[in-house]
Design a protein around this motif. Structure first.
Motif, PDB file in Angstrom:
ATOM      1  N   GLY A 232      17.165  -4.291 -10.602  1.00 11.23           N
ATOM      2  CA  GLY A 232      15.719  -4.137 -10.707  1.00 11.23           C
ATOM      3  C   GLY A 232      15.005  -4.530  -9.430  1.00 11.23           C
ATOM      4  N   PHE A 233      15.460  -5.592  -8.791  1.00  9.26           N
ATOM      5  CA  PHE A 233      14.899  -6.054  -7.520  1.00  9.26           C
ATOM      6  C   PHE A 233      15.019  -4.958  -6.448  1.00  9.26           C
ATOM      7  N   SER A 234      16.202  -4.356  -6.334  1.00  5.21           N
ATOM      8  CA  SER A 234      16.423  -3.328  -5.320  1.00  5.21           C
ATOM      9  C   SER A 234      15.630  -2.065  -5.632  1.00  5.21           C
ATOM     10  N   ALA A 235      15.536  -1.709  -6.911  1.00  7.54           N
ATOM     11  CA  ALA A 235      14.741  -0.544  -7.292  1.00  7.54           C
ATOM     12  C   ALA A 235      13.283  -0.729  -6.880  1.00  7.54           C
ATOM     13  N   ALA A 236      12.757  -1.932  -7.131  1.00  6.78           N
ATOM     14  CA  ALA A 236      11.359  -2.201  -6.806  1.00  6.78           C
ATOM     15  C   ALA A 236      11.111  -2.132  -5.310  1.00  6.78           C
ATOM     16  N   TRP A 237      11.935  -2.793  -4.519  1.00  2.00           N
ATOM     17  CA  TRP A 237      11.684  -2.855  -3.081  1.00  2.00           C
ATOM     18  C   TRP A 237      11.941  -1.520  -2.395  1.00  2.00           C
ATOM     19  N   THR A 238      12.908  -0.742  -2.873  1.00  2.00           N
ATOM     20  CA  THR A 238      13.169   0.560  -2.254  1.00  2.00           C
ATOM     21  C   THR A 238      12.038   1.533  -2.558  1.00  2.00           C
ATOM     22  N   ALA A 239      11.562   1.536  -3.803  1.00  2.00           N
ATOM     23  CA  ALA A 239      10.483   2.453  -4.178  1.00  2.00           C
ATOM     24  C   ALA A 239       9.126   1.983  -3.671  1.00  2.00           C
ATOM     25  N   LEU A 240       8.992   0.685  -3.404  1.00  2.00           N
ATOM     26  CA  LEU A 240       7.709   0.150  -2.951  1.00  2.00           C
ATOM     27  C   LEU A 240       7.251   0.820  -1.658  1.00  2.00           C
ATOM     28  N   VAL A 241       8.198   1.078  -0.746  1.00  2.00           N
ATOM     29  CA  VAL A 241       7.846   1.724   0.514  1.00  2.00           C
ATOM     30  C   VAL A 241       7.220   3.088   0.249  1.00  2.00           C
ATOM     31  N   LEU A 242       7.808   3.825  -0.699  1.00  3.72           N
ATOM     32  CA  LEU A 242       7.292   5.153  -1.032  1.00  3.72           C
ATOM     33  C   LEU A 242       5.916   5.063  -1.674  1.00  3.72           C
ATOM     34  N   LEU A 243       5.684   4.033  -2.505  1.00  3.19           N
ATOM     35  CA  LEU A 243       4.388   3.862  -3.161  1.00  3.19           C
ATOM     36  C   LEU A 243       3.293   3.514  -2.155  1.00  3.19           C
ATOM     37  N   LEU A 244       3.573   2.514  -1.306  1.00  2.00           N
ATOM     38  CA  LEU A 244       2.534   2.035  -0.394  1.00  2.00           C
ATOM     39  C   LEU A 244       2.193   3.039   0.693  1.00  2.00           C
ATOM     40  N   THR A 245       3.186   3.808   1.143  1.00  2.00           N
ATOM     41  CA  THR A 245       2.916   4.791   2.197  1.00  2.00           C
ATOM     42  C   THR A 245       2.512   6.152   1.631  1.00  2.00           C
ATOM     43  N   GLY A 246       2.472   6.273   0.317  1.00  2.00           N
ATOM     44  CA  GLY A 246       2.090   7.524  -0.326  1.00  2.00           C
ATOM     45  C   GLY A 246       0.581   7.648  -0.477  1.00  2.00           C
ATOM     46  N   PRO A 247       0.127   8.697  -1.165  1.00  2.00           N
ATOM     47  CA  PRO A 247      -1.317   8.969  -1.256  1.00  2.00           C
ATOM     48  C   PRO A 247      -2.104   7.924  -2.051  1.00  2.00           C
ATOM     49  N   ARG A 248      -1.453   7.202  -2.964  1.00  2.00           N
ATOM     50  CA  ARG A 248      -2.216   6.263  -3.799  1.00  2.00           C
ATOM     51  C   ARG A 248      -2.752   5.096  -2.976  1.00  2.00           C
ATOM     52  N   TYR A 249      -1.959   4.600  -2.020  1.00  2.00           N
ATOM     53  CA  TYR A 249      -2.394   3.473  -1.201  1.00  2.00           C
ATOM     54  C   TYR A 249      -2.637   3.873   0.253  1.00  2.00           C
TER      55      TYR A 249
END
Length: 418
Positions: A232-249
């Motif tokens: 779960g830790f690795s899933a969160a940190w790997t996907a976090l980059v995609l979330l923060l650099t994506g259109p939402r943020y």
């Protein structure tokens, strides 16, 4: 028959300042596996590939780390650790240099995999330190080294994201190569000499790690707890980059580093977790960690809303998740290192291989969950993995005893049976 104590446990006491040196070494070494996670968008832009494909660099580095743990860490029971550690650091430094100079994405993937395979020094230092202290201090010393290890994991993202944003994605690899070379010199000087614990052949060492997973319930429980939480830790940190650099943020790679820097404050919990293990037992601490990880998954889900509220939820949730994972690691390693002094590297091999296979699978699943379901899918994945750990805990005999307020010390592992 029970595993007897060996000269490892009667070795001279660990010098007063050496645990801090080893903690720093753990952090610097393991950072090589994690700083590529913050470089995903920069690598994608540089080579003209998708962000999902660029994230493969971090995933393959983790898979390489799991392979290195299985293939190389058992040698810690067979070979003198000081020259083994120095040689592995030299290989890591060369692989980091190759990654910095990689002309294609394929060359970067290959070099990253070698980095992962060779970056197993922390998993050799932990059992070494555990064998140089008395049993009633083992949790505290493991907590100190684990604090350095988790600090390296979290600060690596700040290091990678900030330096990569300012100087390009190759710069973190070059700096890491220099730091790794310096670390090789320091550890070659600081580490004590110790006789190998066994003369078994290499194939026998590998077979022993697999056999221990089959024969030791405490090892299996520890491996499953950490594989699920770390997944779960690795899933969160790997996907976090995609979330923060994506259109939402719409943030850059440096923002990921800032979040990681905030989360790095949790590394100070690891020494305290070691003292909690010494006082309350590993199973009680495991339960606390599982519950905190469940809370983290719920808080992180709020990050899907975006805006300042979502960013605050991401910060709080990641801090909770970091605390849960690192404290669980301290509890699990304190448990397994008590099983058999002469086989600590092999025990750690079995445990950490499972843990990082879980982490690698979490990274892979996290990217795909984000692509299909967005950040809520990643949060649901974290929650499902943590619920699996809770189910195993509650259905096990020691879980029931812990909930029944078993006195401290009653959950100590049974002697290792050969």
């Amino acid at each position: 028959m029970p595993c007897p104590d060996t000269p490892l446990d009667s070795a001279p006491a660990l010098p007063r300042r050496l645990p801090l040196v080893l903690a720093l070494a753990c952090g610097v070494s393991v950072a090589n596996v994690y700083f590529p996670q913050a470089l995903t968008p920069l690598i994608a832009d540089s080579f003209g590939i998708t962000a999902d494909t660029a994230a493969t660099v971090a995933t393959l580095t983790q898979f390489g780390y799991a392979a290195g743990i299985f293939l190389l860490v058992p040698l810690g029971d067979r070979l003198p650790r000081r020259p083994l550690i120095t040689a592995l650091l030299a290989v890591t430094g060369l692989a980091l240099l190759a990654a910095a100079l990689a002309p294609t994405a394929g060359a970067l993937l290959a070099a990253g995999t070698v980095v992962g395979v060779a970056t197993v020094v922390p998993q050799l230092l932990l059992p070494m330190a555990a064998g140089l202290v008395a049993a009633d201090r083992r949790g505290a010393v493991i907590g100190t080294l684990q604090g350095g290890l988790i600090g390296g994991i979290l600060l690596a993202r700040a290091f990678g994201g900030t330096l990569g944003e300012q100087l390009g994605w190759r710069a973190p690899y070059l700096v890491a190569a220099v730091l790794t070379a310096l670390l090789a010199i320091v550890l070659h000087t600081a580490l004590p000499s110790a006789a190998p614990a066994t003369r078994d052949r290499y194939t026998a060492l590998l077979a022993a790690s697999v056999r221990m997973l089959h024969s030791e319930p405490d090892l299996r429980r520890s491996a499953l707890f950490q594989a699920t939480l770390f997944g779960g830790f690795s899933a969160a940190w790997t996907a976090l980059v995609l979330l923060l650099t994506g259109p939402r943020y719409g943030l850059d790679a440096q923002a990921v580093g800032v979040l990681a820097l905030i989360g790095a404050a949790s590394m100070f919990c690891a020494p305290a977790a070691g003292r909690w293990v010494d006082r309350h037992g590993a199973d009680r601490v495991n339960l606390w960690c599982i519950l905190v990880a469940l809370a983290a998954a719920a808080v992180l889900a709020v990050g899907a809303v975006g805006s300042l509220a979502g960013l605050a939820a991401l910060t709080a949730g990641l801090l909770l998740l970091d605390i849960a994972v690192q404290c669980s690691q301290v509890a699990n390693q304190a448990r397994i290192f008590a099983l058999c002094p002469e086989a600590r590297s092999r025990l750690n091999t079995a445990y950490m291989t499972c843990s990082f296979l879980g982490g690698s699978a979490g990274s892979w699943l996290g990217v795909r969950a984000y692509a299909q379901l967005g950040w809520l899918g990643v949060s649901a994945l974290m929650g499902a993995l943590t619920l699996l750990a809770l189910t195993v805990y509650l259905t096990g005999p020691r879980g029931r005893r812990t909930l029944a307020k078993t006195p401290p010390g009653a959950d100590q592992p049974e002697p290792f049976a050969r």
